[in-house]
Design an enzyme around this catalytic site. Structure first.
Site, PDB file in Angstrom:
ATOM      1  N   LYS A  37       3.650  23.570  62.011  1.00  0.00           N
ATOM      2  CA  LYS A  37       4.111  23.518  63.108  1.00  0.00           C
ATOM      3  C   LYS A  37       4.049  22.786  64.176  1.00  0.00           C
ATOM      4  O   LYS A  37       4.082  20.885  63.743  1.00  0.00           O
ATOM      5  CB  LYS A  37       2.742  24.559  64.332  1.00  0.00           C
ATOM      6  CG  LYS A  37       1.525  23.393  63.999  1.00  0.00           C
ATOM      7  CD  LYS A  37      -0.073  24.736  64.184  1.00  0.00           C
ATOM      8  CE  LYS A  37      -1.292  23.624  64.564  1.00  0.00           C
ATOM      9  NZ  LYS A  37      -2.318  24.423  64.830  1.00  0.00           N
ATOM     10  N   TYR A 263       4.587   1.078  88.824  1.00  0.00           N
ATOM     11  CA  TYR A 263       4.582   1.162  89.785  1.00  0.00           C
ATOM     12  C   TYR A 263       3.504   1.256  90.405  1.00  0.00           C
ATOM     13  O   TYR A 263       2.777   1.719  89.135  1.00  0.00           O
ATOM     14  CB  TYR A 263       4.458   3.300  88.889  1.00  0.00           C
ATOM     15  CG  TYR A 263       6.073   3.501  88.976  1.00  0.00           C
ATOM     16  CD1 TYR A 263       6.734   3.294  90.423  1.00  0.00           C
ATOM     17  CD2 TYR A 263       7.008   3.694  88.062  1.00  0.00           C
ATOM     18  CE1 TYR A 263       8.771   4.094  89.992  1.00  0.00           C
ATOM     19  CE2 TYR A 263       7.874   3.774  87.626  1.00  0.00           C
ATOM     20  CZ  TYR A 263       9.511   4.336  88.651  1.00  0.00           C
ATOM     21  OH  TYR A 263      10.062   4.725  88.378  1.00  0.00           O
TER      22      TYR A 263
HETATM   23  C1  LIG Z   1      -3.264  23.899  63.255  1.00  0.00           C
HETATM   24  C2  LIG Z   1      -3.491  24.807  62.368  1.00  0.00           C
HETATM   25  C3  LIG Z   1      -3.780  24.551  61.466  1.00  0.00           C
HETATM   26  C4  LIG Z   1      -4.495  22.992  60.936  1.00  0.00           C
HETATM   27  O1  LIG Z   1      -5.491  21.986  61.581  1.00  0.00           O
HETATM   28  P1  LIG Z   1      -5.113  20.990  61.080  1.00  0.00           P
HETATM   29  O2  LIG Z   1      -6.743  20.436  62.176  1.00  0.00           O
HETATM   30  O3  LIG Z   1      -3.963  19.758  61.493  1.00  0.00           O
HETATM   31  O4  LIG Z   1      -5.553  20.481  59.723  1.00  0.00           O
HETATM   32  C5  LIG Z   1      -4.772  25.468  60.552  1.00  0.00           C
HETATM   33  N1  LIG Z   1      -4.816  26.490  60.705  1.00  0.00           N
HETATM   34  C6  LIG Z   1      -3.977  27.349  62.173  1.00  0.00           C
HETATM   35  C7  LIG Z   1      -4.179  28.344  62.294  1.00  0.00           C
HETATM   36  C8  LIG Z   1      -3.921  25.834  62.405  1.00  0.00           C
HETATM   37  O5  LIG Z   1      -3.267  26.693  64.471  1.00  0.00           O
END
Ligand SMILES: *Cc1c(COP(=O)(O)O)cnc(C)c1O
Length: 386
Positions: A37, A263
């Site tokens: 993702k 800034y």
């Molecule tokens: C993002 C996510 C993961 C992976 O999590 P990590 O901490 O990056 O290993 C696994 N399961 C779900 C449902 C997630 O949203």
């Protein structure tokens, strides 16, 4: 190569491949479903998915339907699972492109089934149990009811039962074992009462890398595959950070003591020094707060230099007064190695008061991704019969 880009991330696809193989060893009998993702945590989902395909992973987790479709449009045929919730408008495309999704309630189940039917297709779904995250997912006591609803709908196929752990410390946090117990109890209830055995998956990176026992049928590591561990888990020597982040000096200026920089004059030199301007700002994903507490550091010619003044949209400033010979065009490393020294995403994150997840997935679109490796390794030739 260095000077071709204002700011760039080098992404070592072979390091990703090695991390994936290591995770498979740790996961034992459980399959590893990499989570891609947020554009593969900023690394570029298409390039990372190709490695996953070369390594024959069974399924990839994505964040929403647009990420799933991006992979489909670039030719990724692997099973894809949208880990979160889908909104109605996403469903037709999910049906068309055979993308699985999580379901979280009976009403959602009915609505999904209707939408899938009206698009003449079937949807693979994973029922998500909320065992303590408190976000998405049905309460454990509602699992049977919602599972029944799924089984009643010919347009839905129950492929998985999942939960998500809330702790970044995995097995080192007692809440993880508590969540896991609720999850496996729900799974055996499903098996005993309804006679169904969907794929069981619960573990994220923290759970896998803290060696939580009993992982189910599959694990869903994200950040660890990119070589970063969550929370304060100890970094194993053989886990490689996949991404390094660099920019270059575009301007140098010698300033006397008492010169205000940036800034709102958030920093003032207390001695004569030399300030280097870097063409990278918060639009490129550098946290605005990086210069605020005097903790932000980058590497120039192998030496640490503090980020000084507020980070602006396109630029930031560093103090290079103690580094001899700095020149315009010098490579500056924000994550990665320079000479004997090394900065991790963790260092950048903690200096800015955030977590490495946020650093990785907020890298801006202007940061050029430069890929290293990624070719399919040549198959070992079969021995020639003589
Ligand atoms: C993002 C996510 C993961 C992976 O999590 P990590 O901490 O990056 O290993 C696994 N399961 C779900 C449902 C997630 O949203």
């Amino acid at each position: 190569m260095e000077s071709r880009h204002r700011a760039w991330a080098e992404i070592d696809l072979e390091a990703f491949r090695r991390n994936l193989r290591r995770s498979r060893q740790l996961a034992g009998r459980a399959a590893v479903w990499p989570v891609l993702k947020a554009n593969a945590y900023g690394h570029g989902a298409v390039a990372i998915a190709r490695i996953c395909a070369q390594e024959s992973v069974e399924r990839i987790g994505v964040g929403d339907s647009s990420e799933a479709l991006q992979l489909r449009h670039s030719g990724v045929r692997l099973p894809l699972l949208v880990l979160g919730a889908a909104i109605d408008a996403e469903v037709p495309a999910l049906v068309e492109h055979q993308v699985e999704i999580g379901v979280h309630s009976e009403s959602r189940t009915r609505a999904l089934a209707k939408l899938a039917e009206s698009h003449g297709g079937q949807l693979g779904v994973h029922l998500k149990v909320d065992t303590g995250m408190g976000r998405l997912g049905v309460r454990p006591e509602a699992v049977l009811r919602v599972a029944r609803a799924i089984l009643e709908e010919p347009a839905l196929e129950l492929r998985g039962l999942m939960t998500h752990f809330s702790s970044s410390r995995g097995a080192h946090d007692p809440t993880t074992a508590g969540q896991q117990a609720l999850f496996f109890a729900a799974a055996s209830e499903l098996r005993q009462t309804l006679g169904v055995t969907p794929l069981l998956h619960c573990a994220n990176s923290a759970a896998v890398y803290s060696e939580l026992p009993q992982l189910g049928d599959a694990v869903r590591p994200g950040i660890a595959l990119y070589g970063i561990l969550p929370g304060d888990l100890e970094h194993p020597a053989d886990l490689e950070e996949v991404l390094s982040l660099h920019t270059q000096v575009v301007f140098l200026k010698d300033v006397p003591a008492g010169t205000a920089i940036g800034y709102d004059s958030r920093w003032t030199s207390h001695r004569p020094t030399r300030i280097a301007t870097l063409p990278m700002g918060y639009n490129d994903g550098l946290p605005y707060t990086l210069g605020q507490h005097g903790q932000g550091q980058v590497l120039v010619r192998g030496q640490r230099c503090p980020v000084v003044g507020a980070v602006s949209m396109d630029y930031c400033t560093i103090d290079v007064g103690h580094v001899p010979g700095v020149a315009v065009g010098d490579r500056v490393t924000l994550i990665g190695r320079s000479g004997p020294d090394h900065l991790r995403a963790h260092d950048l994150a903690s200096a800015a008061g955030t977590i490495p997840y946020e650093i990785a997935c907020r890298l801006g679109a202007r940061v050029q991704r430069v890929y290293l490796g990624g070719q399919q390794p040549a198959p070992t030739p079969a021995p020639v019969a003589t």
